[in-house]
Design a protein around this motif. Structure first.
Motif, short mmCIF file in Angstrom:
data_model
loop_
_atom_site.label_atom_id
_atom_site.label_comp_id
_atom_site.label_asym_id
_atom_site.label_seq_id
_atom_site.Cartn_x
_atom_site.Cartn_y
_atom_site.Cartn_z
N MET A 281 0.83 -1.21 0.00
CA MET A 281 0.00 0.00 0.00
C MET A 281 0.87 1.26 0.00
O MET A 281 0.59 2.23 -0.72
N ALA A 282 1.95 1.25 0.81
CA ALA A 282 2.83 2.42 0.89
C ALA A 282 3.49 2.70 -0.45
O ALA A 282 3.64 3.86 -0.86
N SER A 287 6.91 7.06 -5.59
CA SER A 287 7.60 7.31 -6.86
C SER A 287 8.31 6.04 -7.33
O SER A 287 8.52 5.10 -6.56
N GLU A 288 8.68 6.04 -8.59
CA GLU A 288 9.43 4.90 -9.14
C GLU A 288 10.76 4.73 -8.42
O GLU A 288 11.24 3.61 -8.23
N THR A 289 11.33 5.85 -8.01
CA THR A 289 12.61 5.80 -7.28
C THR A 289 12.45 5.05 -5.97
O THR A 289 13.30 4.24 -5.60
N ALA A 290 11.34 5.34 -5.25
CA ALA A 290 11.09 4.68 -3.97
C ALA A 290 10.86 3.18 -4.17
O ALA A 290 11.38 2.35 -3.43
N VAL A 321 -2.80 5.31 1.41
CA VAL A 321 -1.38 5.31 1.07
C VAL A 321 -0.59 6.10 2.12
O VAL A 321 0.46 5.66 2.61
N ASP A 322 -1.13 7.29 2.48
CA ASP A 322 -0.47 8.12 3.49
C ASP A 322 -0.33 7.38 4.82
O ASP A 322 0.71 7.43 5.48
N LEU A 328 5.31 3.01 8.03
CA LEU A 328 6.70 2.63 7.79
C LEU A 328 7.66 3.60 8.48
O LEU A 328 8.68 3.19 9.04
N VAL A 329 7.32 4.88 8.45
CA VAL A 329 8.15 5.89 9.12
C VAL A 329 8.20 5.64 10.62
O VAL A 329 9.28 5.66 11.24
#
Length: 354
Positions: A281-282, A287-290, A321-322, A328-329
């Motif tokens: 979900m996160a 972004s693609e980078t993440a 998503v948030d 995770l944070v």
């Protein structure tokens, strides 16, 4: 004849009830309730005004369930009250009385600090409070004290905490303290009270002043828990009012994007401690980078399964998503606090320990 017998029985019952009431002893709240009932509204108001909310509730409850009070009970109560009132020098000091007295001539914030030192958080005593002081802070203070004082302190706090503090002292001092603790018998009350007083005045009071959190750090934590829209709205509004404050908060915030600065070992530790559904979900809204960063720290099989989970989700709400990213944070912060990972807010620069 039956009416006479009925009246006679009623009379006997009433006399019996009166006798039982006369013999009943009143508790503390009941005694106060009787006095206030007898004084009435006009003369009792000043006393009611002096009670705190808890006392008002206690007396009111006792008054509501008081029942009949005989003249004898009332007389005995007033005699006892007058005796106590007329006894010179008989005082009863307690925490509530002390707090009310201090509030009469000191600012409320000053009273709060004094009472916190007396009560401790949630009513804890000095030694319980001391067991929650970080070991490095306590060790730094104790290293300048007499070994016997250190021995007394370490013998009173929790053993696991004492061990960590002892390990931070230099070896010679630590060994001296250990030997003193081994030889220590019962601690005299006056010595213990003196040590407590010194700790409270010289250490705990200074600690409470120096450990107050910076207001920007506190707001950064609050902003970390906002969703993206709310965070953006508040930061934009704050930036118009105070660009410097907005920038400080932004620099102090630890966000989902900061997770991309974890090293491989820390990232893999984090991945082992989060649910697969939460991670999917996160990353669904990332972004693609993440996505590339996290999948690079997985096996190819795990990365493929993650991508499939994300594809099977279909459209998702941004709020969800948030929440997943914030989860995770928070997990990363927990792991850092436990010493399992290290997180850096800025690449290679100031390291933040959470």
């Amino acid at each position: 004849m039956s009416e006479e017998i009925g009246a006679h029985e009623i009379t006997e019952t009433a006399l019996a009830v009166t006798s039982e009431v006369a013999e009943r002893e009143l508790g503390g709240a009941e005694r106060a309730a009787v006095l206030l009932l007898a004084l009435g509204q006009e003369y009792g108001k000043a006393i009611w005004d002096g009670l705190d909310e808890i006392e008002v509730r206690q007396v009111s409850s006792a008054m509501a369930s008081l029942g009949p009070v005989t003249p004898t009970m009332l007389e005995e109560l007033f005699v006892d009250f007058l005796k106590r009132l007329s006894t010179r020098g008989a005082l009863n000091g307690n925490v509530d009385v002390t707090e009310r007295l201090l509030n009469s001539f000191l600012p409320s914030d000053r009273v709060a600090i004094i009472m916190e030192e007396i009560r401790g958080p949630a009513g804890r005593n000095m030694w319980e409070k001391l067991s929650n002081v970080p070991e490095n802070v306590l060790a730094n203070y104790l290293k300048n004290e007499y070994p016997q004082t250190i021995a007394v302190v370490l013998s009173k706090i929790q053993s696991d905490h004492a061990a960590r503090v002892l390990a931070l002292l230099n070896e010679e001092l630590a060994l001296d303290v250990v030997n003193r603790m081994l030889r220590m018998e019962s601690i005299q009350k006056d010595i213990l009270e003196k040590v407590e007083q010194t700790l409270r005045i010289e250490f705990m009071s200074n600690l409470s002043q120096t450990s107050r959190r910076d207001s920007h750090e506190m707001m950064a934590d609050i902003f970390n828990n906002f969703d993206r829209q709310t965070e953006g709205r508040f930061l934009a509004a704050l930036e118009e009012d105070s660009r410097e404050s907005a920038e400080r908060i932004r620099n102090l915030m630890f966000t989902f994007e900061d997770l991309l600065k974890l090293d491989s070992g820390a990232c893999q530790t984090l991945l082992r401690n989060v649910e697969k559904d939460q991670l999917a979900m996160a990353l669904k809204g990332a972004s693609e980078t993440a996505v590339a960063f996290f999948t690079a720290n997985m096996s190819s099989r795990a990365a493929k399964m993650l991508q499939e989970d994300m594809d099977n989700m279909g459209p998702v709400r941004l709020r969800e998503v948030d929440e997943a990213q914030n989860g995770l944070v928070l997990k990363a912060k927990d792991l850092a606090a436990a010493g399992e990972i290290t997180i850096n807010k800025k690449k290679g620069e100031d390291e933040l320990v959470y």
